[in-house]
Motif scaffolding. Structure first.
Motif, PDB file in Angstrom:
ATOM      1  N   SER A 141       0.816  -1.218   0.000  1.00  0.00           N
ATOM      2  CA  SER A 141       0.000   0.000   0.000  1.00  0.00           C
ATOM      3  C   SER A 141       0.850   1.269   0.000  1.00  0.00           C
ATOM      4  O   SER A 141       0.402   2.318  -0.450  1.00  0.00           O
ATOM      5  CB  SER A 141      -0.941  -0.006   1.208  1.00  0.00           C
ATOM      6  N   LEU A 142       2.077   1.177   0.477  1.00  0.00           N
ATOM      7  CA  LEU A 142       2.975   2.330   0.484  1.00  0.00           C
ATOM      8  C   LEU A 142       4.091   2.090  -0.524  1.00  0.00           C
ATOM      9  O   LEU A 142       4.685   1.009  -0.568  1.00  0.00           O
ATOM     10  CB  LEU A 142       3.581   2.544   1.880  1.00  0.00           C
ATOM     11  N   GLU A 143       4.374   3.103  -1.346  1.00  0.00           N
ATOM     12  CA  GLU A 143       5.444   3.034  -2.324  1.00  0.00           C
ATOM     13  C   GLU A 143       6.486   4.114  -2.005  1.00  0.00           C
ATOM     14  O   GLU A 143       6.129   5.244  -1.641  1.00  0.00           O
ATOM     15  CB  GLU A 143       4.922   3.253  -3.747  1.00  0.00           C
ATOM     16  N   ILE A 144       7.746   3.752  -2.134  1.00  0.00           N
ATOM     17  CA  ILE A 144       8.852   4.701  -1.953  1.00  0.00           C
ATOM     18  C   ILE A 144       9.442   4.994  -3.327  1.00  0.00           C
ATOM     19  O   ILE A 144       9.872   4.081  -4.030  1.00  0.00           O
ATOM     20  CB  ILE A 144       9.930   4.136  -1.016  1.00  0.00           C
ATOM     21  N   GLU A 145       9.466   6.279  -3.714  1.00  0.00           N
ATOM     22  CA  GLU A 145      10.011   6.684  -5.009  1.00  0.00           C
ATOM     23  C   GLU A 145      11.425   7.216  -4.830  1.00  0.00           C
ATOM     24  O   GLU A 145      11.667   8.118  -4.017  1.00  0.00           O
ATOM     25  CB  GLU A 145       9.139   7.771  -5.652  1.00  0.00           C
ATOM     26  N   ILE A 146      12.354   6.628  -5.592  1.00  0.00           N
ATOM     27  CA  ILE A 146      13.752   7.048  -5.564  1.00  0.00           C
ATOM     28  C   ILE A 146      14.225   7.201  -7.006  1.00  0.00           C
ATOM     29  O   ILE A 146      13.975   6.323  -7.842  1.00  0.00           O
ATOM     30  CB  ILE A 146      14.628   6.009  -4.832  1.00  0.00           C
ATOM     31  N   PRO A 147      14.914   8.290  -7.348  1.00  0.00           N
ATOM     32  CA  PRO A 147      15.440   8.436  -8.715  1.00  0.00           C
ATOM     33  C   PRO A 147      16.371   7.291  -9.083  1.00  0.00           C
ATOM     34  O   PRO A 147      17.180   6.831  -8.266  1.00  0.00           O
ATOM     35  CB  PRO A 147      16.195   9.770  -8.666  1.00  0.00           C
ATOM     36  N   GLU A 148      16.240   6.837 -10.304  1.00  0.00           N
ATOM     37  CA  GLU A 148      17.059   5.718 -10.765  1.00  0.00           C
ATOM     38  C   GLU A 148      18.545   6.019 -10.602  1.00  0.00           C
ATOM     39  O   GLU A 148      19.325   5.158 -10.171  1.00  0.00           O
ATOM     40  CB  GLU A 148      16.744   5.423 -12.239  1.00  0.00           C
ATOM     41  N   ALA A 149      18.952   7.231 -10.930  1.00  0.00           N
ATOM     42  CA  ALA A 149      20.379   7.583 -10.884  1.00  0.00           C
ATOM     43  C   ALA A 149      20.932   7.465  -9.468  1.00  0.00           C
ATOM     44  O   ALA A 149      22.098   7.094  -9.274  1.00  0.00           O
ATOM     45  CB  ALA A 149      20.589   9.000 -11.413  1.00  0.00           C
ATOM     46  N   ASP A 150      20.135   7.763  -8.450  1.00  0.00           N
ATOM     47  CA  ASP A 150      20.599   7.667  -7.069  1.00  0.00           C
ATOM     48  C   ASP A 150      20.972   6.237  -6.710  1.00  0.00           C
ATOM     49  O   ASP A 150      21.985   5.991  -6.040  1.00  0.00           O
ATOM     50  CB  ASP A 150      19.518   8.175  -6.113  1.00  0.00           C
ATOM     51  N   LEU A 151      20.153   5.288  -7.132  1.00  0.00           N
ATOM     52  CA  LEU A 151      20.425   3.893  -6.803  1.00  0.00           C
ATOM     53  C   LEU A 151      21.632   3.365  -7.570  1.00  0.00           C
ATOM     54  O   LEU A 151      22.423   2.580  -7.039  1.00  0.00           O
ATOM     55  CB  LEU A 151      19.200   3.029  -7.107  1.00  0.00           C
ATOM     56  N   ILE A 152      21.779   3.798  -8.838  1.00  0.00           N
ATOM     57  CA  ILE A 152      22.896   3.311  -9.652  1.00  0.00           C
ATOM     58  C   ILE A 152      24.220   3.849  -9.122  1.00  0.00           C
ATOM     59  O   ILE A 152      25.249   3.168  -9.190  1.00  0.00           O
ATOM     60  CB  ILE A 152      22.685   3.716 -11.127  1.00  0.00           C
ATOM     61  N   ARG A 153      24.208   5.060  -8.534  1.00  0.00           N
ATOM     62  CA  ARG A 153      25.461   5.632  -8.015  1.00  0.00           C
ATOM     63  C   ARG A 153      26.025   4.792  -6.876  1.00  0.00           C
ATOM     64  O   ARG A 153      27.232   4.727  -6.685  1.00  0.00           O
ATOM     65  CB  ARG A 153      25.206   7.057  -7.505  1.00  0.00           C
ATOM     66  N   ASN A 154      25.153   4.178  -6.102  1.00  0.00           N
ATOM     67  CA  ASN A 154      25.615   3.343  -4.990  1.00  0.00           C
ATOM     68  C   ASN A 154      24.892   2.006  -5.050  1.00  0.00           C
ATOM     69  O   ASN A 154      23.907   1.779  -4.337  1.00  0.00           O
ATOM     70  CB  ASN A 154      25.335   4.041  -3.656  1.00  0.00           C
ATOM     71  N   PRO A 155      25.370   1.106  -5.907  1.00  0.00           N
ATOM     72  CA  PRO A 155      24.650  -0.162  -6.137  1.00  0.00           C
ATOM     73  C   PRO A 155      24.458  -0.976  -4.864  1.00  0.00           C
ATOM     74  O   PRO A 155      23.406  -1.598  -4.676  1.00  0.00           O
ATOM     75  CB  PRO A 155      25.532  -0.891  -7.148  1.00  0.00           C
TER      76      PRO A 155
END
Length: 790
Positions: A655-669
Motif C-alpha cells: 500500500s505504500l510506495e517509496i520513489e527514488i530516482p534511478e540515478a541515485d540507486l545506480i550511483r551506490n549499487p
C-alpha cells in the motif's frame, strides 16, 4: 715500706683443682697466711681480680697481680708445672712465685705483664685457646654466653662440633694451616646455640708457642649487625636491579659527575652496557640540538647541589632519540656535603608519542590530517591578532567541492574519502608553511592566508588553489572529475572577528556556487543574499512547528480504463509571507541545513495517515507513493521507521510506495540492493523515478525488487505529434516491459503525449492533463464521484 721486697722463690703444691696442700715458709712471710689459714684454700684467692683455676692452669700461670701481706698488691710471676706420681699419672701442680722489685718494672712492662686471664674477659668478642686435638684450654665469659655451655661442658667439647656440618671441612683445613704452616686464618660461620639461637660470627686465630708446645689462640666477632646491613644492601641492590625505571648513581668530581652504578633497566633503556657507562659523565648521551632549556636546568641544579626533574630527549647507543623523565636527587655524606647524585630515568617515549598523537587527533581531521575546526579557529584568531598589531591583511578562503554528493553516490564513499585526501594534499601544496589549511566538515575546507600584500596577490593565490583541484582524481580505474567553488573574505575589510570573516567567506562561496563555480570575493550584496538564506533556514525550522507544511495528492490513472490506480504525495509549504511554495524553492536549503530528515519523517507520517483514512473509507486498492532523498534513506533507522509506521497505521503490504530516482540507486549499487531487499521485507514497494534520465544499468535493475518505473519528465515532454523525438519514450517503455515492470508516464500535459503513451503500452499516466494535485478533501470527493458512477 711502700713496695714489696724481692724474695726467694716462693712455692706451693696444689691438687688438680688448685687447692693448696703444702707450701714453704717463704709463702707465709710473703702472703701472711698462717698454716691454719692456708690449708684447703684456693691458690686463685691470692690473685687480684676474678680468675678461674682452669683458665690459669691451662695458661701455665703468667704475670699476675697478687695480694701480699699487709693488704698490699703487686706484680709477680706465677709459674705452674704439672706434677706426676711414680706411675706417671698427673698428681697436682707445683706453683712458684717470683716478685721483682717495683722500681725495676717499667709502666710498659707492668702493662705487658698483665695476666692473660685478666684480659680475655674484657675483650668484646669471644676468646679461646685450643690445642692440636681441637680441645678448648682457655676461653672467656663471652664464649660461655654464646654457646650457652658451662665451663665443664666447654672443657669437654670439641671445637669442630661447634661448626655446622657444611662448614667443618673448611674449619679443619684452617686449624691444620695454623698448626702446620703458622698461618693466620679467619672464616665466617653461623653458630647455633643450645637454645637454637643462630649467631653469625667471624672466627680466626694464629699459632702461639707456650713452653715448647703450640696452641691456637683466637677470637670470634659477632657480625649480626654487619650481616643485617649486608642483607639490607643486598635487598637494596636487588630492588635497584629489579626496578623498571633506569637508575644511575654518579659521584661528584669537580664539575663532572662520574657514573658509579647503573641498573639493568638503564642498560635496557639507553642501550649501553654498564661497562661502557661507568666512569663517564652521563652528558655523553645528550641529543644535541634538542631541549637546551631543560639541559640548562639540569646543569644549574647540579652546580647548586639540589634536586631537579625534567623531561627531555637523549640518544640511545643505536642513535635513536628517546624521551625520558629524569629525576635527580643529591646524596649527602656524614659531613653534610653532596658526594653523589641518584638519577631515576623513566622512558616516556611511548607516552609522549601517544600524547602527541592524542593532541594531533584533538586538533586535526582524522581522514585528511588537516587542522580541524577547533585548531582553525585558534589559528585564525592568532593570525588576526598579529595582523591587527602589524597592520597586515589576512585572507580567509572557504572551499566547497562541486557535486561531491554525486561522487559518493556514483563511486561510493571510499572514492569520496580518496577525493578528500587528494584535495587536502593539493591545498597544502598550493599554500605557504605559514598558512593554515583546515577541513571544516564534509567537503568544505577553510584556508587562513596570512600576510597578504594585496588583493591582487590573494586573487592569484585563490585562482591557483582552484586550478590545483581541476585535475581528475584516479580511483579504481576511474577518473573522478573534481571542481570547487571558492569564497574569499579579507581582514579587516570584510570583518573584524573570526566568525564574521568565515561567515563572509561562506556567503561568497554560495554566490560562487550559484554562478557556476569559480572564485568570488565577498561583497555587501552577498550579505543580503546570505541573510535571506538564513531567514529561509529559520523559516523552515518553524514550518513544522507552526503546521505550515501540507500534502497534495496527484492521481495516477490507468492508461486504458482511466480508473484511478494510486496517488503520489507532493509536498507544499504555506509560507506566511510568500504564500504556497513548491519543494524546489526550499528543499535544497532543507538538505543543506540538515532539516530534511525531520521534514521527510513528517511526510511519511502524513502519507500513511492518508492511506489509513482511504482504507477506512473502503478504497483499498490505491497505493500512495512518497519521494525520499538520499539523505533520508541512507540514515540509520530509515527502514525500521517505515516498518513501525506500517504497523501503527495497519497498512497491508504494497500500500505504500517509496520513489527514488534511478540515478541515485545506480550511483551506490550496494546501498540500492540492500534498500530494495529491506523494503520488500517490510512490505513497501519500490518505484524508480526519472527512469531514463541518465545512464540505465539494466543488469543492475534486474537485481532490484521494483514494482514500477516512472518515465523521466524529459522523455515525456519530448513526445510530439510528428514523432521525431518519440523514440526515447518508446524505448524506455519497451525496456520497462522487458523487465516485467509497470511503466508510468508522469508530467503528462498534452493530448499527443496521452495518445502516444497509450498506443505504446504505457500502463499508467499522471499529470496536469488528468488532474492537478488534490487536497485530501478533493481526493475523497473525486473518489466518491468516480466509484459512485462506476
Amino acid at each position: 715500706m711502700s713496695t714489696i721486697q724481692p724474695s726467694a722463690v716462693v712455692t706451693f703444691l696444689t691438687d688438680d683443682e688448685g687447692v693448696v696442700v703444702s707450701w714453704n715458709p717463704a709463702c707465709a712471710a710473703l702472703f701472711g697466711w698462717t698454716p691454719e689459714q692456708t690449708r684447703g684454700r684456693q691458690l686463685t684467692e691470692l690473685i687480684a681480680g676474678e680468675t678461674r683455676w682452669p683458665v690459669l692452669a691451662s695458661a701455665g700461670g703468667g704475670r699476675v697481680r697478687m695480694h701480699f701481706a699487709g693488704g698490699r698488691e703487686g706484680l709477680a710471676t706465677l709459674s705452674l708445672l704439672r706434677q706426676y706420681d711414680a706411675r706417671g699419672d698427673a698428681a697436682g701442680w707445683s706453683a712458684s712465685i717470683a716478685v721483682a722489685p717495683a722500681e725495676s718494672v717499667s709502666e710498659a712492662e707492668r702493662v705487658g705483664n698483665t695476666p692473660l686471664a685478666e684480659v680475655v674477659d674484657l675483650l668484646p668478642g669471644t676468646f679461646y685457646a685450643i690445642n692440636r686435638e681441637g680441645r678448648l684450654l682457655l676461653w672467656n665469659h663471652n664464649l660461655e654466653r654464646l654457646t650457652e655451655m658451662t665451663p665443664d661442658e666447654l672443657a669437654a667439647a670439641r671445637v669442630i662440633d661447634m661448626f655446622e656440618p657444611r662448614e667443618r671441612p673448611l674449619a679443619l683445613e684452617n686449624i691444620r694451616r695454623v698448626f702446620e704452616e703458622g698461618a693466620e686464618v679467619s672464616m665466617e660461620m653461623n653458630y647455633v646455640s643450645r637454645s637454637g639461637r643462630e649467631t653469625p660470627m667471624v672466627v680466626g686465630g694464629a699459632r702461639v708457642g707456650c713452653k715448647g708446645n703450640h696452641y691456637l689462640f683466637g677470637m670470634g666477632i659477632n657480625i649480626t649487625k654487619r650481616r643485617e646491613k649486608e642483607r639490607q644492601l643486598l635487598l637494596s641492590e636487588r630492588a635497584l636491579h629489579a626496578a623498571s625505571n633506569g637508575i644511575v648513581i654518579t659521584r661528584c668530581v669537580g664539575h663532572d659527575n662520574i657514573v658509579e652504578y647503573v641498573n639493568p633497566a638503564f642498560e635496557r633503556i639507553a642501550g649501553y652496557p654498564a661497562a661502557e657507562v661507568i666512569g663517564r659523565d652521563p652528558r655523553f648521551m645528550a641529543a644535541n640540538g634538542f631541549d637546551a632549556h631543560e639541559r640548562s636546568q639540569v646543569r644549574q641544579a647540579l652546580a647548586e647541589r639540589r634536586a631537579v626533574n625534567v623531561v627531555f630527549r637523549n640518544m640511545r647507543k643505536n642513535g635513536e632519540i628517546f624521551w625520558n623523565d629524569l629525576s635527580i636527587t643529591p646524596v649527602r655524606d656524614d659531613y653534610g656535603e653532596v658526594s653523589h647524585f641518584i638519577g631515576i630515568l623513566q622512558d616516556v617515549t611511548a607516552i609522549k608519542e601517544r600524547s602527541d598523537h592524542l593532541e594531533h587527533e584533538v586538533n586535526h581531521d582524522a581522514l585528511t590530517g588537516l587542522a580541524n575546526r577547533t585548531l582553525m579557529w585558534d589559528r585564525l584568531e592568532h593570525a588576526l591578532h598579529l595582523a591587527h598589531r602589524h597592520g597586515a591583511m589576512v585572507a580567509i578562503v572557504l572551499v566547497d567541492l562541486d557535486n561531491f554528493k554525486s561522487i559518493n553516490d556514483t563511486f561510493g564513499h571510499e572514492a569520496g574519502d580518496v577525493v578528500l585526501k587528494v584535495v587536502a594534499r593539493r591545498l597544502q601544496a598550493a599554500v605557504r608553511d605559514s598558512d593554515t589549511v583546515a577541513r571544516m566538515s564534509g567537503d568544505e575546507f577553510v584556508l587562513v592566508l596570512v600576510d597578504q600584500p594585496s588583493v591582487r596577490f590573494t586573487l592569484r593565490m585563490a585562482e591557483r588553489l582552484r586550478q590545483s583541484m581541476t585535475m581528475p582524481v584516479a580511483f579504481a580505474g576511474n577518473e573522478i572529475p573534481v571542481g570547487a567553488s571558492l569564497g574569499v573574505s579579507l581582514f579587516p575589510q570584510d570583518g573584524k572577528t573570526p566568525a564574521e570573516l568565515v561567515r563572509a567567506a561562506d556567503m561568497a562561496m554560495y554566490h560562487a556556487k550559484g554562478n557556476g563555480g569559480g572564485v568570488h570575493f565577498f561583497s555587501p550584496e552577498m550579505r543580503i543574499a546570505g541573510e535571506k538564506r538564513a531567514q529561509l533556514a529559520d523559516s523552515i525550522r518553524g514550518a513544522l512547528e507552526h503546521d505550515e507544511l501540507f500534502l497534495l495528492f496527484q492521481p495516477r490513472m490507468d492508461a486504458k480504463s482511466g480508473k484511478v490506480r494510486g496517488f503520489e504525495a507532493l509536498l507544499r509549504w504555506r509560507h506566511p509571507k510568500h504564500g504556497v511554495m513548491l519543494p524546489a524553492a526550499f528543499l535544497a536549503e532543507a538538505e543543506e541545513s540538515g532539516q530534511m530528515i525531520g521534514i521527510g519523517n513528517w511526510v511519511l507520517d502524513q502519507a500513511c495517515a492518508f492511506l489509513h483514512e482511504l482504507r477506512q473509507l473502503g478504497y483499498t486498492g490505491l497505493p500512495v507513493s512518497v519521494n525520499v532523498s538520499h539523505r533520508e534513506y541512507s540514515q540509520h533507522g530509515f527502514i525500521p521507521g517505515i516498518a513501525a509506521r506500517m504497523q501503527h497505521y495497519n497498512l497491508p503490504p504494497g500500500s505504500l510506495e517509496i520513489e527514488i530516482p534511478e540515478a541515485d540507486l545506480i550511483r551506490n549499487p550496494g546501498l540500492g540492493r540492500d534498500l530494495s531487499a529491506q523494503l520488500r521485507e517490510c512490505g513497501v514497494a519500490l518505484s524508480l523515478d526519472e527512469f531514463g534520465k541518465g545512464i540505465s544499468d539494466i543488469s543492475f535493475l534486474r537485481q532490484l525488487s521494483v514494482r514500477q518505473v516512472k518515465l523521466s519528465k524529459a522523455a515525456v515532454h519530448d513526445i510530439t505529434r510528428e514523432g521525431s523525438d518519440n523514440r526515447l519514450a518508446k524505448t524506455l517503455i519497451d525496456i520497462g516491459h522487458n523487465l516485467e515492470l509497470a511503466v508510468v508516464g508522469e508530467a503528462v500535459e498534452t493530448e499527443a503525449q496521452v495518445e502516444f503513451l497509450r498506443s505504446h503500452g504505457c500502463d499508467q499516466l499522471q499529470g496536469q492533463w488528468f488532474s492537478e494535485p488534490l487536497a485530501p478533501d478533493a481526493v475523497r470527493e473525486m473518489l466518491g464521484q468516480r466509484y459512485h458512477a462506476q
